[in-house]
Motif scaffolding. Structure first.
Motif, mmCIF file in Angstrom:
data_model
loop_
_atom_site.group_PDB
_atom_site.id
_atom_site.type_symbol
_atom_site.label_atom_id
_atom_site.label_comp_id
_atom_site.label_asym_id
_atom_site.label_seq_id
_atom_site.Cartn_x
_atom_site.Cartn_y
_atom_site.Cartn_z
ATOM 1 N N UNK A 262 0.827 -1.209 0.000
ATOM 2 C CA UNK A 262 0.000 0.000 0.000
ATOM 3 C C UNK A 262 0.861 1.259 0.000
ATOM 4 N N UNK A 263 2.186 1.099 0.019
ATOM 5 C CA UNK A 263 3.104 2.225 -0.132
ATOM 6 C C UNK A 263 3.817 2.123 -1.476
ATOM 7 N N UNK A 264 4.524 3.190 -1.852
ATOM 8 C CA UNK A 264 5.196 3.237 -3.154
ATOM 9 C C UNK A 264 6.674 2.885 -3.003
ATOM 10 N N UNK B 41 15.923 3.726 -1.966
ATOM 11 C CA UNK B 41 15.773 5.169 -2.164
ATOM 12 C C UNK B 41 14.465 5.488 -2.886
ATOM 13 N N UNK B 42 13.868 4.487 -3.553
ATOM 14 C CA UNK B 42 12.611 4.686 -4.270
ATOM 15 C C UNK B 42 11.398 4.609 -3.337
ATOM 16 N N UNK B 43 11.604 4.049 -2.145
ATOM 17 C CA UNK B 43 10.474 3.854 -1.235
ATOM 18 C C UNK B 43 9.940 5.208 -0.773
ATOM 19 N N UNK B 44 8.611 5.341 -0.837
ATOM 20 C CA UNK B 44 7.991 6.600 -0.445
ATOM 21 C C UNK B 44 6.753 6.309 0.387
ATOM 22 N N UNK B 45 6.631 7.056 1.469
ATOM 23 C CA UNK B 45 5.426 6.994 2.288
ATOM 24 C C UNK B 45 4.981 8.426 2.556
ATOM 25 N N UNK B 46 3.726 8.754 2.267
ATOM 26 C CA UNK B 46 3.269 10.134 2.487
ATOM 27 C C UNK B 46 3.162 10.439 3.976
ATOM 28 N N UNK B 47 2.945 11.694 4.285
ATOM 29 C CA UNK B 47 2.707 12.060 5.680
ATOM 30 C C UNK B 47 1.478 11.291 6.166
ATOM 31 N N UNK B 48 1.618 10.602 7.287
ATOM 32 C CA UNK B 48 0.543 9.738 7.759
ATOM 33 C C UNK B 48 0.678 9.527 9.262
ATOM 34 N N UNK B 49 -0.217 8.743 9.824
ATOM 35 C CA UNK B 49 -0.188 8.400 11.236
ATOM 36 C C UNK B 49 -0.726 6.987 11.402
ATOM 37 N N UNK B 50 -0.526 6.421 12.588
ATOM 38 C CA UNK B 50 -0.956 5.061 12.872
ATOM 39 C C UNK B 50 -1.819 5.026 14.128
ATOM 40 N N UNK C 174 20.118 6.342 7.051
ATOM 41 C CA UNK C 174 19.418 7.400 7.763
ATOM 42 C C UNK C 174 17.938 7.310 7.408
ATOM 43 N N UNK C 175 17.075 7.235 8.416
ATOM 44 C CA UNK C 175 15.645 7.057 8.191
ATOM 45 C C UNK C 175 14.966 8.421 8.146
ATOM 46 N N UNK C 176 14.402 8.816 7.012
ATOM 47 C CA UNK C 176 13.700 10.106 6.936
ATOM 48 C C UNK C 176 12.333 10.004 7.611
ATOM 49 N N UNK C 177 12.008 10.979 8.446
ATOM 50 C CA UNK C 177 10.710 10.948 9.127
ATOM 51 C C UNK C 177 9.930 12.246 8.916
ATOM 52 N N UNK C 178 10.485 13.147 8.120
ATOM 53 C CA UNK C 178 9.831 14.414 7.833
ATOM 54 C C UNK C 178 10.840 15.361 7.228
ATOM 55 N N UNK C 179 10.410 16.512 6.738
ATOM 56 C CA UNK C 179 11.334 17.477 6.139
ATOM 57 C C UNK C 179 12.450 17.864 7.107
ATOM 58 N N UNK C 180 13.690 17.556 6.735
ATOM 59 C CA UNK C 180 14.843 17.912 7.544
ATOM 60 C C UNK C 180 15.007 17.100 8.816
ATOM 61 N N UNK C 181 14.226 16.015 8.989
ATOM 62 C CA UNK C 181 14.310 15.208 10.211
ATOM 63 C C UNK C 181 14.647 13.767 9.850
ATOM 64 N N UNK D 126 11.064 9.786 2.408
ATOM 65 C CA UNK D 126 11.780 9.538 1.157
ATOM 66 C C UNK D 126 13.215 9.961 1.361
ATOM 67 N N UNK D 127 14.148 9.117 0.918
ATOM 68 C CA UNK D 127 15.558 9.409 1.120
ATOM 69 C C UNK D 127 16.420 8.245 0.688
ATOM 70 N N UNK D 128 17.729 8.316 0.972
ATOM 71 C CA UNK D 128 18.652 7.259 0.546
ATOM 72 C C UNK D 128 18.313 5.911 1.178
ATOM 73 N N UNK D 129 18.863 4.854 0.615
ATOM 74 C CA UNK D 129 18.630 3.503 1.121
ATOM 75 C C UNK D 129 19.053 3.391 2.592
ATOM 76 N N UNK D 130 18.280 2.642 3.362
ATOM 77 C CA UNK D 130 18.565 2.476 4.771
ATOM 78 C C UNK D 130 18.056 1.104 5.238
ATOM 79 N N UNK D 131 18.631 0.633 6.350
ATOM 80 C CA UNK D 131 18.199 -0.606 6.966
ATOM 81 C C UNK D 131 17.760 -0.299 8.384
#
Length: 284
Positions: free
Chosen positions: A18-20, A48-57, A69-76, A96-101
């Motif tokens: 359900x994500x891109x 790096x292609x993985x994208x998840x929009x702003x969301x919540x759980x 590095x795990x991106x969690x928001x603009x500049x974070x 969205x950002x570089x590959x990460x584990x």
């Protein structure tokens, strides 16, 4: 006690459809489906292609960045070695950002809404294909009754439960990023075991702790009243009669002790998850 070696698991794709973008998962250990105490722990290799929009759980989440590095928001970001706590109901992203584990553990929050396991989510994804399509994390309905565009996970939740997803009010204003390298070790309650107490969250009392065990001697983590999930950040040796390696996951049930005989200095990330039912917590 359950012990699962990451090295014995295969990378699996199509687990977050359900994500891109591309993401590979190793599903290590999971709780009881349908229970308010359910949880799931996996290691993810996010491209790096993985994208998840702003969301919540509607549940809590803890992420340990293994590499990248795990991106969690603009500049974070959550950088390698850091740990993030994502409370239920709190918006974050886009991602969205570089590959990460990353190691991720997801579990029901204090609201008692519980957690849907991965198999249920994937089944709903397939069945929702009859009514629309998923694009960049959004479900776009083309047939049937319902909202035309909605977050992919919200669409899956509504499909499985038969009711719209009502989020609990966030208890924190943003994700909590813990930097273990900035914490000092202190002696634990057992000889030979040091620990870093990183945080305790919500009225559920979820705790994040790192234990360090010296090699060569048997050391025992005493039992507690709560479920504990351990993830081996570094080291190897024996837990009981079974061998553990880096990235092994261990479930320690309430009341159980965990005996370790490390062959190399070992660091364990410990997530303590008290029972929602035992605490008699009610949804907000």
């Amino acid at each position: 006690m359950r012990l699962v070696q990451a090295s014995e698991k295969k990378w699996r794709g199509n687990q977050l459809r359900h994500r891109k973008g591309k993401i590979l998962l190793k599903r290590l250990i999971e709780g009881e489906a349908g229970s308010t105490e359910n949880y799931g722990l996996h290691i993810g290799r996010e491209s790096a292609e993985f994208f998840s929009p702003r969301h919540r759980h509607p549940w809590d989440q803890i992420r340990y960045c293994i590499s990248g590095s795990v991106p969690i928001g603009p500049g974070k970001t959550i950088d390698a070695g850091e740990i993030g706590y994502f409370p239920e109901g709190l918006h974050y992203g886009p991602q969205e950002g570089p590959e990460r584990t990353v190691m991720v553990i997801q579990f029901g929050g204090a609201s008692g809404k519980g957690y849907l396991n991965r198999d249920e989510i994937n089944r709903a994804y397939d069945e929702l294909g009859e009514f629309g399509r998923f694009e960049k994390g959004i479900f776009r309905r083309t047939r049937g009754n319902g909202k035309r565009n909605m977050d992919g996970y919200e669409a899956i939740w509504q499909y499985l439960t038969g009711a719209p997803l009502e989020f609990p009010p966030p208890r924190y204003s943003e994700p909590v990023i813990m930097k273990p390298a900035h914490f000092a070790w202190r002696q634990g309650g057992t000889f030979g075991i040091e620990q870093k107490n990183l945080g305790r969250f919500s009225e559920r009392g979820t705790e994040v702790t790192i234990y360090r065990l010296a090699p060569g001697k048997r050391q025992v983590l005493p039992g507690t009243d709560h479920l504990r999930i351990l993830f081996v950040m570094k080291g190897n040796g024996k837990c009981g009669r079974r061998y553990y390696l880096r990235h092994t996951a261990i479930e320690v049930a309430p009341g159980e002790t965990a005996a370790f005989t490390p062959e190399a200095r070992t660091e364990l990330l410990c997530i303590t998850i008290p029972s929602v039912a035992a605490l008699k917590l009610k949804a907000s």
